[in-house]
Design a protein around this motif. Structure first.
Motif, PDB file in Angstrom:
ATOM      1  N   ALA A   1      81.577  72.382  14.247  1.00 18.56           N
ATOM      2  CA  ALA A   1      82.913  71.880  14.463  1.00 18.56           C
ATOM      3  C   ALA A   1      83.564  71.233  13.096  1.00 18.56           C
ATOM      4  O   ALA A   1      84.435  71.475  12.685  1.00 18.56           O
ATOM      5  N   MET A   2      82.348  70.314  12.650  1.00 20.79           N
ATOM      6  CA  MET A   2      82.838  69.619  11.601  1.00 20.79           C
ATOM      7  C   MET A   2      83.073  70.448  10.185  1.00 20.79           C
ATOM      8  O   MET A   2      83.896  70.400   9.381  1.00 20.79           O
ATOM      9  N   LEU A   3      82.234  71.683  10.063  1.00 18.14           N
ATOM     10  CA  LEU A   3      82.394  72.548   9.165  1.00 18.14           C
ATOM     11  C   LEU A   3      83.621  73.433   9.095  1.00 18.14           C
ATOM     12  O   LEU A   3      84.300  73.648   8.239  1.00 18.14           O
ATOM     13  N   GLY A   4      84.029  73.575  10.486  1.00 15.74           N
ATOM     14  CA  GLY A   4      85.461  74.287  10.596  1.00 15.74           C
ATOM     15  C   GLY A   4      86.393  73.333  10.135  1.00 15.74           C
ATOM     16  O   GLY A   4      87.356  73.759   9.489  1.00 15.74           O
ATOM     17  N   ALA A   5      86.420  72.009  10.404  1.00 15.31           N
ATOM     18  CA  ALA A   5      87.651  71.154   9.895  1.00 15.31           C
ATOM     19  C   ALA A   5      87.485  70.943   8.198  1.00 15.31           C
ATOM     20  O   ALA A   5      88.531  71.034   7.784  1.00 15.31           O
ATOM     21  N   VAL A   6      86.122  70.969   7.785  1.00 15.30           N
ATOM     22  CA  VAL A   6      86.127  71.118   6.390  1.00 15.30           C
ATOM     23  C   VAL A   6      86.776  72.027   5.744  1.00 15.30           C
ATOM     24  O   VAL A   6      87.334  72.352   4.859  1.00 15.30           O
TER      25      VAL A   6
ATOM     26  N   LYS B   1      89.996  72.345   3.483  1.00 15.22           N
ATOM     27  CA  LYS B   1      89.973  73.039   2.046  1.00 15.22           C
ATOM     28  C   LYS B   1      91.166  73.923   1.674  1.00 15.22           C
ATOM     29  O   LYS B   1      91.705  74.115   0.564  1.00 15.22           O
ATOM     30  N   GLN B   2      91.494  74.808   2.913  1.00 15.04           N
ATOM     31  CA  GLN B   2      92.520  75.851   2.661  1.00 15.04           C
ATOM     32  C   GLN B   2      93.888  74.996   2.056  1.00 15.04           C
ATOM     33  O   GLN B   2      94.914  75.496   1.762  1.00 15.04           O
ATOM     34  N   SER B   3      93.884  73.904   2.643  1.00 17.01           N
ATOM     35  CA  SER B   3      95.151  72.970   2.323  1.00 17.01           C
ATOM     36  C   SER B   3      94.995  72.073   0.962  1.00 17.01           C
ATOM     37  O   SER B   3      95.886  71.343   0.741  1.00 17.01           O
ATOM     38  N   GLY B   4      93.889  72.549   0.401  1.00 10.69           N
ATOM     39  CA  GLY B   4      93.672  71.539  -0.856  1.00 10.69           C
ATOM     40  C   GLY B   4      93.195  70.079  -0.807  1.00 10.69           C
ATOM     41  O   GLY B   4      93.439  69.366  -1.670  1.00 10.69           O
ATOM     42  N   VAL B   5      92.797  69.831   0.557  1.00  9.44           N
ATOM     43  CA  VAL B   5      92.174  68.490   0.671  1.00  9.44           C
ATOM     44  C   VAL B   5      90.705  68.641   0.873  1.00  9.44           C
ATOM     45  O   VAL B   5      90.283  69.252   1.443  1.00  9.44           O
TER      46      VAL B   5
ATOM     47  N   GLU C   1      96.797  70.292  12.872  1.00  9.92           N
ATOM     48  CA  GLU C   1      96.630  71.374  13.699  1.00  9.92           C
ATOM     49  C   GLU C   1      95.714  72.150  13.336  1.00  9.92           C
ATOM     50  O   GLU C   1      94.857  72.682  14.354  1.00  9.92           O
ATOM     51  N   HIS C   2      95.444  72.874  12.265  1.00 11.13           N
ATOM     52  CA  HIS C   2      94.589  73.584  11.790  1.00 11.13           C
ATOM     53  C   HIS C   2      93.070  73.008  12.012  1.00 11.13           C
ATOM     54  O   HIS C   2      92.173  73.533  12.425  1.00 11.13           O
ATOM     55  N   ILE C   3      92.836  71.567  11.617  1.00  9.16           N
ATOM     56  CA  ILE C   3      91.655  71.008  11.900  1.00  9.16           C
ATOM     57  C   ILE C   3      91.487  70.705  13.286  1.00  9.16           C
ATOM     58  O   ILE C   3      90.289  70.956  13.875  1.00  9.16           O
ATOM     59  N   MET C   4      92.695  70.549  14.297  1.00  3.26           N
ATOM     60  CA  MET C   4      92.217  70.487  15.576  1.00  3.26           C
ATOM     61  C   MET C   4      91.846  71.721  16.344  1.00  3.26           C
ATOM     62  O   MET C   4      91.300  71.842  17.352  1.00  3.26           O
TER      63      MET C   4
END
Length: 278
Positions: free
Chosen positions: A213-218, A222-226, A48-51
Motif C-alpha cells: 500500500a505504501m509503495l502505491g502511495a509513493v 511521484k506521478q504528481s511530482g511530489v 484521491e490518487h494516494i487514497m
C-alpha cells in the motif's frame, strides 16, 4: 481559528499571485484529507490518487493531528515547555499548536514554518488571535534550516537560550536521503542551535505495516511530482540520535500515549516519537 470544512475547494480570488494551483502541494493535499476547503483540483487529484493505494489516508491524517494535540499537551504540561517551533505546519486547522499550548500556559510562544504562501495567507488570520503569549509565521523551506533559525521573526518570538519544542509532524517524508542537506542533517542543524532541555517531536510514514500500500502511495505521489519517502522504525530512531527518547519511544502514531487504546495501532502507517536534548 475554527476548522473549516467543505469540498468546493479554495476561492481562487484569495490565492496569492505567486502560487501555481495547477501543481499539488503537500500542505493542501493534507488539507484535503482533513476535509478542509483550502485546496485545489491538483491537490484533490493527488489526495484521491494516494487514497486509491491507501483508502484510509484521511483517518491517518487525522491520527497525525491527534498526535500533535497529545504531543503539545505533554510538552506544555508535563515537560513544562513554553516555546514551540512547528515546521511544516500546513493549513491552519483547529486546534492549532498555539491554541493547545496557550490553553495550558498562556505565555507560550509559537513560531510556525511552512513553504506554501497559501499557508502564510491563512496564518495572517491565525496571528490575529493571540493570548498572553506570542505567535509568528515564517515562510521558509526546511531544505535551508539556517534561514529558519536566522529569521528575524523567530529571533523576536523565541528565546533560544531557553528550551524549545521542535515539531516535525508528517514533514520529513518529503525529503530524500540524497538531498543536500539530507533530512538527518536538517534535523541536526536545527537541534544544534537549540539549548539543552529542548525536545524534538516527529511523525513519519512507513512501509513497515503494509509495504504494498505504501509503495502505491509513493508511486502516486511521484506521478504528481511530489517526493514521498517512507522510512522504517530504525530510520526514525536514527533521527533521534543523541537525544533521550520519551516513553514509549518510537511507536505507531496511534500508540503514542493515546487518549484511548487503539483497536489496531498499526492501522495508521506512521511512526511517532518525542525525545529530549540532553
Amino acid at each position: 481559528m475554527a476548522q473549516t470544512r467543505g469540498v468546493a475547494g479554495a476561492d481562487p480570488d484569495r490565492v496569492p499571485q505567486e502560487i501555481n494551483t495547477n501543481v499539488a502541494h503537500p500542505a493542501r493535499v493534507y488539507d484535503a484529507w482533513l476535509g478542509g476547503k483550502d485546496n485545489f483540483p491538483a491537490d484533490r487529484a493527488l489526495a484521491e490518487h494516494i487514497m486509491e493505494a491507501i483508502p484510509t489516508m484521511p483517518a491517518m491524517a487525522a491520527a497525525n493531528r491527534a498526535f500533535l494535540s497529545r504531543a503539545v499537551r505533554y510538552l506544555a504540561g508535563e515537560a513544562g515547555i513554553r516555546q514551540f517551533l512547528d515546521i511544516g505546519t500546513g493549513i491552519p486547522t483547529s486546534p492549532n499548536v498555539h491554541e493547545i499550548a496557550q490553553a495550558i500556559a498562556p505565555s507560550a510562544r509559537v513560531v510556525y514554518v511552512d513553504n506554501d504562501p497559501i499557508v502564510l495567507a491563512h496564518a495572517r488570520a491565525l496571528l490575529t488571535s493571540q493570548n498572553a503569549g506570542e505567535t509568528a509565521f515564517i515562510l521558509a523551506d526546511l531544505r535551508n534550516p539556517e534561514t529558519i533559525l536566522d529569521d528575524p521573526a523567530l529571533k523576536a518570538t523565541l528565546d533560544l537560550s531557553q528550551p524549545v519544542a521542535v515539531l516535525m509532524v508528517a514533514v520529513l517524508m518529503y525529503f530524500s536521503d540524497t538531498e543536500d542537506p539530507n533530512p538527518y542533517q536538517m534535523v541536526s542543524t536545527l537541534l544544534e542551535r537549540m539549548p539543552s532541555g529542548s525536545y524534538l517531536a516527529i511523525t513519519h510514514p512507513t512501509a513497515d505495516f503494509d509495504s504494498a500500500a505504501m509503495l502505491g502511495a509513493v508511486a502516486a505521489a511521484k506521478q504528481s511530482g511530489v517526493t514521498l519517502v517512507p522510512r522504517s522504525q530504525a530510520e526514525i530512531e536514527a533521527t533521534f540520535s543523541g537525544l533521550d527518547l520519551v516513553e514509549p519511544g518510537v511507536v505507531p502514531v496511534l500508540a503514542w500515549r493515546p487518549d484511548e487504546p487503539p483497536a489496531d495501532p498499526q492501522s495508521a502507517y506512521y511512526w511517532a516519537g518525542i525525545a529530549q536534548k540532553p
